[in-house]
Design a protein around this motif. Sequence first.
Motif, PDB file in Angstrom:
ATOM      1  N   ALA A 216     -62.536 -28.172-111.051  1.00 25.13           N
ATOM      2  CA  ALA A 216     -62.160 -27.996-112.389  1.00 25.13           C
ATOM      3  C   ALA A 216     -61.049 -27.075-112.283  1.00 25.13           C
ATOM      4  CB  ALA A 216     -63.356 -27.247-113.221  1.00 25.13           C
ATOM      5  N   ALA A 217     -61.050 -25.900-111.530  1.00 28.64           N
ATOM      6  CA  ALA A 217     -59.922 -25.007-111.289  1.00 28.64           C
ATOM      7  C   ALA A 217     -58.495 -25.859-111.108  1.00 28.64           C
ATOM      8  CB  ALA A 217     -60.130 -23.886-110.610  1.00 28.64           C
ATOM      9  N   ALA A 218     -58.665 -26.775-110.104  1.00 28.10           N
ATOM     10  CA  ALA A 218     -57.629 -27.629-109.653  1.00 28.10           C
ATOM     11  C   ALA A 218     -57.104 -28.665-110.508  1.00 28.10           C
ATOM     12  CB  ALA A 218     -57.779 -27.980-108.221  1.00 28.10           C
ATOM     13  N   GLY A 219     -57.837 -28.841-111.572  1.00 24.27           N
ATOM     14  CA  GLY A 219     -57.358 -29.955-112.393  1.00 24.27           C
ATOM     15  C   GLY A 219     -58.117 -31.441-112.239  1.00 24.27           C
ATOM     16  N   GLU A 220     -59.190 -31.256-111.173  1.00 23.16           N
ATOM     17  CA  GLU A 220     -59.573 -32.632-110.975  1.00 23.16           C
ATOM     18  C   GLU A 220     -60.467 -33.025-112.209  1.00 23.16           C
ATOM     19  OE1 GLU A 220     -61.869 -32.793-107.448  1.00 23.16           O
ATOM     20  OE2 GLU A 220     -60.571 -31.610-106.499  1.00 23.16           O
ATOM     21  N   PRO A 221     -60.301 -34.417-112.524  1.00 28.06           N
ATOM     22  CA  PRO A 221     -61.215 -34.830-113.659  1.00 28.06           C
ATOM     23  C   PRO A 221     -62.847 -35.054-113.300  1.00 28.06           C
ATOM     24  CG  PRO A 221     -60.293 -36.851-112.530  1.00 28.06           C
ATOM     25  CD  PRO A 221     -59.651 -35.582-112.015  1.00 28.06           C
ATOM     26  N   LEU A 222     -63.765 -34.471-114.071  1.00 29.04           N
ATOM     27  CA  LEU A 222     -65.069 -34.296-113.763  1.00 29.04           C
ATOM     28  C   LEU A 222     -65.782 -34.992-115.050  1.00 29.04           C
ATOM     29  CD1 LEU A 222     -65.236 -30.554-112.906  1.00 29.04           C
ATOM     30  CD2 LEU A 222     -64.988 -32.624-111.154  1.00 29.04           C
ATOM     31  N   PRO A 223     -67.013 -35.318-114.546  1.00 31.07           N
ATOM     32  CA  PRO A 223     -67.970 -36.041-115.547  1.00 31.07           C
ATOM     33  C   PRO A 223     -68.138 -35.131-116.911  1.00 31.07           C
ATOM     34  CG  PRO A 223     -68.625 -36.429-113.360  1.00 31.07           C
ATOM     35  CD  PRO A 223     -67.779 -35.695-113.544  1.00 31.07           C
TER      36      PRO A 223
ATOM     37  N   ASP B  60     -72.612 -26.271-114.312  1.00 30.74           N
ATOM     38  CA  ASP B  60     -74.057 -25.989-113.977  1.00 30.74           C
ATOM     39  C   ASP B  60     -74.861 -27.347-114.306  1.00 30.74           C
ATOM     40  OD1 ASP B  60     -73.359 -23.426-113.458  1.00 30.74           O
ATOM     41  OD2 ASP B  60     -73.763 -22.621-115.460  1.00 30.74           O
ATOM     42  N   THR B  61     -74.595 -28.085-115.254  1.00 30.08           N
ATOM     43  CA  THR B  61     -75.461 -28.866-115.516  1.00 30.08           C
ATOM     44  C   THR B  61     -75.127 -30.173-114.574  1.00 30.08           C
ATOM     45  OG1 THR B  61     -75.684 -28.400-118.066  1.00 30.08           O
ATOM     46  CG2 THR B  61     -76.175 -30.928-117.131  1.00 30.08           C
ATOM     47  N   LEU B  62     -73.929 -30.221-114.278  1.00 30.91           N
ATOM     48  CA  LEU B  62     -73.561 -31.191-113.313  1.00 30.91           C
ATOM     49  C   LEU B  62     -74.170 -31.151-111.741  1.00 30.91           C
ATOM     50  CD1 LEU B  62     -69.739 -32.135-113.747  1.00 30.91           C
ATOM     51  CD2 LEU B  62     -71.618 -33.475-114.127  1.00 30.91           C
ATOM     52  N   ALA B  63     -74.160 -29.883-111.626  1.00 27.35           N
ATOM     53  CA  ALA B  63     -74.642 -29.347-110.243  1.00 27.35           C
ATOM     54  C   ALA B  63     -76.084 -29.775-110.359  1.00 27.35           C
ATOM     55  CB  ALA B  63     -74.409 -27.777-109.926  1.00 27.35           C
ATOM     56  N   GLN B  64     -76.922 -29.420-111.361  1.00 31.48           N
ATOM     57  CA  GLN B  64     -78.462 -29.872-111.429  1.00 31.48           C
ATOM     58  C   GLN B  64     -78.534 -31.153-111.300  1.00 31.48           C
ATOM     59  OE1 GLN B  64     -80.679 -27.595-114.311  1.00 31.48           O
ATOM     60  NE2 GLN B  64     -78.823 -26.120-114.319  1.00 31.48           N
TER      61      GLN B  64
ATOM     62  N   MET C 126     -72.001 -43.110-108.547  1.00 33.23           N
ATOM     63  CA  MET C 126     -70.413 -42.830-108.565  1.00 33.23           C
ATOM     64  C   MET C 126     -69.738 -43.752-109.584  1.00 33.23           C
ATOM     65  SD  MET C 126     -71.061 -40.579-106.529  1.00 33.23           S
ATOM     66  CE  MET C 126     -69.088 -39.926-106.936  1.00 33.23           C
ATOM     67  N   ALA C 127     -70.353 -44.836-110.055  1.00 35.42           N
ATOM     68  CA  ALA C 127     -69.483 -45.520-110.986  1.00 35.42           C
ATOM     69  C   ALA C 127     -69.800 -44.949-112.256  1.00 35.42           C
ATOM     70  CB  ALA C 127     -70.360 -47.006-111.004  1.00 35.42           C
ATOM     71  N   GLY C 128     -71.049 -44.132-112.543  1.00 37.06           N
ATOM     72  CA  GLY C 128     -71.285 -43.588-113.750  1.00 37.06           C
ATOM     73  C   GLY C 128     -70.327 -42.221-113.547  1.00 37.06           C
ATOM     74  N   TRP C 129     -70.157 -41.544-112.653  1.00 39.39           N
ATOM     75  CA  TRP C 129     -69.184 -40.428-112.384  1.00 39.39           C
ATOM     76  C   TRP C 129     -67.452 -40.895-113.044  1.00 39.39           C
ATOM     77  CZ3 TRP C 129     -68.738 -35.669-109.448  1.00 39.39           C
ATOM     78  CH2 TRP C 129     -67.455 -35.181-109.380  1.00 39.39           C
ATOM     79  N   ASP C 130     -66.963 -42.071-112.290  1.00 39.69           N
ATOM     80  CA  ASP C 130     -65.778 -42.489-112.790  1.00 39.69           C
ATOM     81  C   ASP C 130     -65.742 -42.899-114.395  1.00 39.69           C
ATOM     82  OD1 ASP C 130     -64.904 -42.571-110.105  1.00 39.69           O
ATOM     83  OD2 ASP C 130     -65.673 -44.570-109.809  1.00 39.69           O
ATOM     84  N   ALA C 131     -66.844 -43.474-114.878  1.00 34.41           N
ATOM     85  CA  ALA C 131     -66.860 -43.956-116.216  1.00 34.41           C
ATOM     86  C   ALA C 131     -66.712 -42.448-117.125  1.00 34.41           C
ATOM     87  CB  ALA C 131     -68.039 -44.688-116.517  1.00 34.41           C
ATOM     88  N   LEU C 132     -67.484 -41.523-116.722  1.00 36.94           N
ATOM     89  CA  LEU C 132     -67.457 -40.378-117.510  1.00 36.94           C
ATOM     90  C   LEU C 132     -66.197 -39.361-117.406  1.00 36.94           C
ATOM     91  CD1 LEU C 132     -71.172 -39.027-117.001  1.00 36.94           C
ATOM     92  CD2 LEU C 132     -70.062 -40.125-119.251  1.00 36.94           C
ATOM     93  N   ALA C 133     -65.627 -39.424-116.165  1.00 37.56           N
ATOM     94  CA  ALA C 133     -64.549 -38.626-115.799  1.00 37.56           C
ATOM     95  C   ALA C 133     -63.128 -39.583-116.340  1.00 37.56           C
ATOM     96  CB  ALA C 133     -64.400 -38.634-114.299  1.00 37.56           C
ATOM     97  N   ALA C 134     -63.306 -40.579-116.787  1.00 42.81           N
ATOM     98  CA  ALA C 134     -62.179 -41.363-117.334  1.00 42.81           C
ATOM     99  C   ALA C 134     -61.944 -41.102-118.946  1.00 42.81           C
ATOM    100  CB  ALA C 134     -62.354 -42.748-116.870  1.00 42.81           C
ATOM    101  N   ARG C 135     -63.056 -40.528-119.531  1.00 46.35           N
ATOM    102  CA  ARG C 135     -62.989 -40.674-120.808  1.00 46.35           C
ATOM    103  C   ARG C 135     -61.905 -39.458-121.381  1.00 46.35           C
ATOM    104  NH1 ARG C 135     -69.106 -40.266-123.251  1.00 46.35           N
ATOM    105  NH2 ARG C 135     -68.973 -38.186-122.042  1.00 46.35           N
TER     106      ARG C 135
END
Length: 200
Positions: free
Chosen positions: A145-152, A157-161, A191-200
């Motif tokens: 996140a600090a590096a500006g990467e797109p995350l879901p 904290d919730t992502l880690a869980q 991982m397809a779910g990651w990509d879909a959420l990160a692209a929003r």
Amino acid sequence: MGRGRPRGFDRDEALDRAMRLFWTRGYQDTSIADLTDALGIGSPSLYAAFGSKAALFCAAADRYQESDGGRPGIALLAAPTARAGVEALLRENVALFTHRGGPRGCLLTRATLSCPPDDATVVAYLERSRRERLTALRTRLKAAAAAGEPLPSDDVDTLAQHYDAQVQGLAVRALEGATRPVLQRTVDLTMAGWDALAAR
């Protein structure tokens, strides 16, 4: 009369045998008799060498996390991006949980499913391991996140869980008999779910 410790007792070999037994049967369903038979020593020698069944489990679980069980965590941290790290974490765990000729699933997950709640030593060990897993995931996601990467999600904290829960689900499915290709397809969907959420 119990067997004494044989000459040339090899602690590392004993831990490997105990690790495999706990991994195969779970903590609760592995008896002292099972352990003495697998290790080739009498119960007095087992207690002299390791202190208790709980202490032996903790030592065997440490060995698991320092060897095969540690590879997914290393893959998470070594990957160039958080997405690649999470995918590597999941796929390394699938390989671990379905290793041909080895116990299925995860030693720690199997122990969690069977450990009595009043076994304070093992409960504390498993809780500490859970915290360490979540901390590793949070740290990797926060750095992304600090590096500006797109995350879901911005809620790391919730992502880690969530992704830790994915790992635990893969472990249980492996125990139920799911094959490696089936579990890999589950990772594909995750991982397809990651990509879909990160692209929003």
